[in-house]
Write a protein that holds these residues in place. Structure first.
Motif, PDB file in Angstrom:
ATOM      1  N   PHE A  27     -15.954-121.359  33.734  1.00  0.00           N
ATOM      2  CA  PHE A  27     -16.528-120.318  34.590  1.00  0.00           C
ATOM      3  C   PHE A  27     -15.423-119.560  35.326  1.00  0.00           C
ATOM      4  N   ARG A  28     -14.398-120.302  35.783  1.00  0.00           N
ATOM      5  CA  ARG A  28     -13.302-119.663  36.511  1.00  0.00           C
ATOM      6  C   ARG A  28     -12.425-118.833  35.581  1.00  0.00           C
ATOM      7  N   ILE A  29     -12.168-119.346  34.374  1.00  0.00           N
ATOM      8  CA  ILE A  29     -11.357-118.599  33.405  1.00  0.00           C
ATOM      9  C   ILE A  29     -12.013-117.261  33.079  1.00  0.00           C
ATOM     10  N   GLU A  30     -13.324-117.278  32.910  1.00  0.00           N
ATOM     11  CA  GLU A  30     -14.053-116.055  32.564  1.00  0.00           C
ATOM     12  C   GLU A  30     -14.435-115.230  33.791  1.00  0.00           C
ATOM     13  N   ALA A  31     -14.031-115.706  34.971  1.00  0.00           N
ATOM     14  CA  ALA A  31     -14.297-114.993  36.232  1.00  0.00           C
ATOM     15  C   ALA A  31     -15.779-114.656  36.384  1.00  0.00           C
ATOM     16  N   LEU A  32     -16.630-115.631  36.075  1.00  0.00           N
ATOM     17  CA  LEU A  32     -18.072-115.418  36.184  1.00  0.00           C
ATOM     18  C   LEU A  32     -18.513-115.578  37.639  1.00  0.00           C
ATOM     19  N   PRO A  33     -19.420-114.731  38.100  1.00  0.00           N
ATOM     20  CA  PRO A  33     -19.813-114.716  39.520  1.00  0.00           C
ATOM     21  C   PRO A  33     -20.836-115.805  39.858  1.00  0.00           C
ATOM     22  N   LEU A  34     -20.370-117.031  40.033  1.00  0.00           N
ATOM     23  CA  LEU A  34     -21.272-118.131  40.356  1.00  0.00           C
ATOM     24  C   LEU A  34     -21.857-117.959  41.758  1.00  0.00           C
ATOM     25  N   ALA A  35     -23.152-118.198  41.880  1.00  0.00           N
ATOM     26  CA  ALA A  35     -23.780-118.210  43.198  1.00  0.00           C
ATOM     27  C   ALA A  35     -23.417-119.516  43.891  1.00  0.00           C
ATOM     28  N   LEU A  36     -23.227-119.471  45.201  1.00  0.00           N
ATOM     29  CA  LEU A  36     -22.822-120.645  45.968  1.00  0.00           C
ATOM     30  C   LEU A  36     -23.923-121.064  46.932  1.00  0.00           C
ATOM     31  N   SER A  37     -23.954-122.355  47.210  1.00  0.00           N
ATOM     32  CA  SER A  37     -24.898-122.867  48.199  1.00  0.00           C
ATOM     33  C   SER A  37     -24.441-122.466  49.596  1.00  0.00           C
ATOM     34  N   GLU A  38     -25.328-122.575  50.559  1.00  0.00           N
ATOM     35  CA  GLU A  38     -24.987-122.233  51.931  1.00  0.00           C
ATOM     36  C   GLU A  38     -24.463-123.465  52.664  1.00  0.00           C
ATOM     37  N   GLY A  39     -23.927-123.266  53.860  1.00  0.00           N
ATOM     38  CA  GLY A  39     -23.449-124.388  54.656  1.00  0.00           C
ATOM     39  C   GLY A  39     -21.942-124.393  54.804  1.00  0.00           C
ATOM     40  N   PHE A  40     -21.422-125.495  55.389  1.00  0.00           N
ATOM     41  CA  PHE A  40     -19.993-125.595  55.671  1.00  0.00           C
ATOM     42  C   PHE A  40     -19.163-125.827  54.413  1.00  0.00           C
ATOM     43  N   PRO A  42     -19.699-124.778  50.733  1.00  0.00           N
ATOM     44  CA  PRO A  42     -20.444-124.127  49.644  1.00  0.00           C
ATOM     45  C   PRO A  42     -20.039-124.669  48.273  1.00  0.00           C
ATOM     46  N   ARG A  43     -21.024-124.895  47.427  1.00  0.00           N
ATOM     47  CA  ARG A  43     -20.779-125.374  46.067  1.00  0.00           C
ATOM     48  C   ARG A  43     -21.498-124.476  45.068  1.00  0.00           C
ATOM     49  N   PRO A  44     -20.941-124.346  43.857  1.00  0.00           N
ATOM     50  CA  PRO A  44     -21.616-123.547  42.831  1.00  0.00           C
ATOM     51  C   PRO A  44     -23.006-124.101  42.532  1.00  0.00           C
ATOM     52  N   LYS A  45     -23.954-123.213  42.311  1.00  0.00           N
ATOM     53  CA  LYS A  45     -25.318-123.634  42.001  1.00  0.00           C
ATOM     54  C   LYS A  45     -25.422-123.922  40.503  1.00  0.00           C
ATOM     55  N   VAL A  46     -24.955-125.115  40.146  1.00  0.00           N
ATOM     56  CA  VAL A  46     -24.931-125.575  38.757  1.00  0.00           C
ATOM     57  C   VAL A  46     -25.560-126.959  38.703  1.00  0.00           C
ATOM     58  N   SER A  47     -26.477-127.181  37.782  1.00  0.00           N
ATOM     59  CA  SER A  47     -27.086-128.501  37.630  1.00  0.00           C
ATOM     60  C   SER A  47     -27.226-128.833  36.148  1.00  0.00           C
ATOM     61  N   PHE A  48     -26.834-130.049  35.791  1.00  0.00           N
ATOM     62  CA  PHE A  48     -26.897-130.503  34.405  1.00  0.00           C
ATOM     63  C   PHE A  48     -28.184-131.273  34.153  1.00  0.00           C
TER      64      PHE A  48
END
Length: 234
Positions: A27-40, A42-48
């Motif tokens: 995702f970082r190599i392709e510079a894809l715009p991951l949505a992030l969680s809120e809070g202190f 933030p983490r990418p909104k990805v779930s397997f």
């Protein structure tokens, strides 16, 4: 957005966590715009989806990811595959409908392809395994030992076995398919054990996952999709 991907070859020896790291890097190599969680923190909104055990291959793995900006579905599979380790291939992508249920909670059945051989390397035939399958499904209980949090439990996996059949002779042993419910669940290694303690799994391949709703069964890529794009054959 939901992705379908395969893990074949040497990558079968990496852990589920390592596979997640590989996607994070892609995702970082392709510079894809991951949505992030809120809070202190933030983490990418990805779930397997369901984790794949080390040593197993698959052509039917799934993950959900949310982007903060629109992403081209048609080019996404090829872009991610190029940025992933050899053996991991994104084969399809779907734009999810609003309020789609969580992936892990939705899958109701999994299909496996198993190649089994004798522990002592003696010959095993299609007829022998077919007879063992008939005897297996005549049983009302199939107890196996399972370690949970350092404690050994006895689990009955018979309710999880939906269907099994022999396909053909493989390169080493006999290839068979198995459909397993996810609640309760059974592991491929446990299936081989109840089939015969003189057998071992030579190859384990997850071939499908299914979501059942209102009596209809669909693969996770299309079950909650608003739009689907399949990877083009190279």
């Amino acid at each position: 957005m939901r992705l379908r991907f395969a893990e074949r070859g040497k990558v079968r020896f990496i852990s589920h966590r390592d596979a997640a790291r590989a996607f994070d890097r892609a995702f970082r190599i392709e510079a894809l715009p991951l949505a992030l969680s809120e809070g202190f923190s933030p983490r990418p909104k990805v779930s397997f989806g369901l984790a794949l055990s080390v040593g197993h291959e698959s052509i039917a793995e799934y993950m959900d990811v949310r982007f903060s900006e629109p992403v081209d579905l048609e080019t996404l599979p090829a872009r991610l595959t190029a940025a992933l380790p050899e053996g991991i291939e994104v084969t399809g992508v779907a734009l999810l409908a609003d309020r789609a249920p969580a992936l892990q909670e939705s899958v109701t059945a999994v299909e496996w392809e198993l190649e089994v051989a004798k522990m002592d390397e003696s010959e095993v035939s299609v007829e022998e395994i077919s007879l063992r399958l008939i005897a297996l499904f005549e049983k009302t209980s199939l107890p196996v030992n399972r370690i949970r949090k350092g404690r050994e439990d006895i689990v009955d996996i018979r309710p999880a076995l939906t269907r099994m059949s022999v396909i053909e002779s493989g390169s080493v042993g006999i290839v068979l398919t198995a459909e397993i419910a996810t609640q309760p669940a059974a592991r491929p290694s446990e299936i081989v054990t109840v089939l015969g303690e003189d057998l071992r799994a030579v190859r384990v391949l997850r071939t499908a996952q299914w979501i059942e709703r209102d009596g209809n069964r669909q693969e996770p890529l299309t079950a909650d999709a608003a739009r689907v794009s399949e990877a083009r054959a190279s």
